[in-house]
Design a protein around this motif. Structure first.
Motif, short mmCIF file in Angstrom:
data_model
loop_
_atom_site.label_atom_id
_atom_site.label_comp_id
_atom_site.label_asym_id
_atom_site.label_seq_id
_atom_site.Cartn_x
_atom_site.Cartn_y
_atom_site.Cartn_z
N GLY A 68 0.80 -1.23 0.00
CA GLY A 68 0.00 0.00 0.00
C GLY A 68 0.83 1.27 0.00
N SER B 137 2.50 4.68 -1.45
CA SER B 137 2.07 5.67 -2.43
C SER B 137 2.99 6.89 -2.50
CB SER B 137 0.64 6.14 -2.12
OG SER B 137 0.57 6.69 -0.83
N SER C 184 -9.64 1.21 -2.87
CA SER C 184 -9.00 1.22 -1.55
C SER C 184 -8.60 2.64 -1.22
CB SER C 184 -7.73 0.35 -1.62
OG SER C 184 -6.86 0.63 -0.54
N ARG D 198 -5.84 3.27 -0.41
CA ARG D 198 -4.42 3.25 -0.80
C ARG D 198 -4.24 3.20 -2.32
NH1 ARG D 198 -5.67 -0.45 3.27
NH2 ARG D 198 -5.05 0.51 5.23
N ARG D 199 -5.35 3.34 -3.03
CA ARG D 199 -5.28 3.17 -4.49
C ARG D 199 -4.40 4.22 -5.14
NH1 ARG D 199 -10.29 1.78 -8.31
NH2 ARG D 199 -9.08 1.15 -10.10
N GLY E 201 -7.02 -5.48 3.98
CA GLY E 201 -6.62 -4.09 4.19
C GLY E 201 -7.33 -3.39 5.33
N SER F 204 0.08 -3.73 5.84
CA SER F 204 -0.29 -2.44 5.25
C SER F 204 -0.74 -1.49 6.37
CB SER F 204 -1.38 -2.61 4.20
OG SER F 204 -1.59 -1.39 3.55
N SER F 205 -1.94 -1.74 6.92
CA SER F 205 -2.48 -0.82 7.94
C SER F 205 -1.55 -0.63 9.14
CB SER F 205 -3.83 -1.35 8.45
OG SER F 205 -4.71 -1.60 7.41
N GLU G 107 0.80 2.37 9.25
CA GLU G 107 0.14 3.63 8.89
C GLU G 107 -0.32 4.36 10.15
OE1 GLU G 107 -1.91 2.36 4.60
OE2 GLU G 107 -3.13 2.39 6.40
N GLY H 271 -4.18 4.72 4.50
CA GLY H 271 -3.48 5.29 3.36
C GLY H 271 -2.32 6.20 3.70
N LYS H 272 -2.08 6.43 5.00
CA LYS H 272 -0.97 7.33 5.41
C LYS H 272 0.15 6.50 6.04
CE LYS H 272 -3.21 11.07 4.33
NZ LYS H 272 -2.94 11.58 3.00
N LYS H 273 1.12 6.13 5.23
CA LYS H 273 2.23 5.33 5.73
C LYS H 273 3.14 6.19 6.61
CE LYS H 273 1.57 1.18 3.91
NZ LYS H 273 0.14 1.24 3.65
#
Ligand SMILES: O=C(O)c1ccccc1N[C@@H]1O[C@H](COP(=O)(O)O)[C@@H](O)[C@H]1O
Length: 198
Positions: free
Chosen positions: A7, A9, A32, A34-35, A127, A171-172, A175, A179-181
């Motif tokens: 995920g 970006s 997602s 994360r897309r 996810g 992934s998660s 973060e 979506g915020k790594k």
């Protein structure tokens, strides 16, 4: 322990994952938070050294759409998540990338059963970041398989002890919001997972 960070970006997080020793990194190209687009994935993947597997993540798209996104992005592997039929893997066999099948624990857990190269066993809701009963799959998957679903720096040791996978996928858990790594969390996860060879 094989480790995939999924995920991504932002270039900063790709660089962090590579420098901290990730074996694989994932770009989500399906619905997602994360897309990213295949074009963005191509930018992010361009500086990644060949020893790190770049993985395009898809769920429910038809093989032709997956093929086009994989070719545009230049990823070295395609991950089909969820209930993709065997025929989708067969249709992508000539693409020249590694095929990854990601399923929940109810599915056929033999790596290679769908002609895939790697298997991921994930929570029912991909996810979501929710831990699940990792111990329930211990001894069931065969071949090269990664555990996913609710893993984080603070629980990856427990999860690996419970399920005894060949690799882990997160992934998660790296973060601060969907979506915020976070680079510090990516480093912590890799540090925690690296020492866990079974
Ligand atoms: O990460 C997503 O948003 C996603 C969306 C659709 C299919 C797969 C997705 N990610 C996969 O989910 C697991 C990670 O789960 P978690 O967030 O760590 O609980 C991993 O296999 C990702 O590739």
């Amino acid at each position: 322990m094989y480790v995939k960070i999924c995920g991504l970006s932002e270039p900063e997080h790709v660089a962090t994952a590579v420098e901290a020793g990730a074996d694989a990194i994932g770009f989500v190209m399906t619905r997602s938070p994360r897309r990213i687009t295949p074009e963005r994935a191509a930018e992010l993947a361009a500086p990644v050294p060949p020893h790190v597997l770049t993985v395009g993540v898809f769920r429910g798209e038809d093989p032709q759409a997956v093929r086009e996104a994989a070719l545009t992005s230049g990823v070295r592997a395609v991950q089909l998540h969820g209930k993709h039929p065997h025929g989708d893997f067969t249709a992508l066999k000539d693409l020249g990338v590694r095929l990854v099948r990601a399923v929940d624990a109810q599915a056929d857990l033999r790596c290679g059963a769908y002609d895939e190269d790697l298997l991921i066993v994930d929570a029912p809701h991909a996810g979501s970041g929710q831990p699940w009963d990792w111990a329930a799959v211990r001894g069931r998957p065969s071949g090269q398989w990664m555990l996913a679903g609710g893993l984080a720096p603070g629980n990856v040791a427990e999860a690996v002890a419970a399920a005894r996978p060949w690799g882990v996928d997160v992934s998660s858990g790296v973060e601060t919001a969907p979506g915020k790594k976070d680079s510090a969390l990516i480093r912590s996860f890799l540090k925690a997972a690296r020492g866990l060879d079974v």
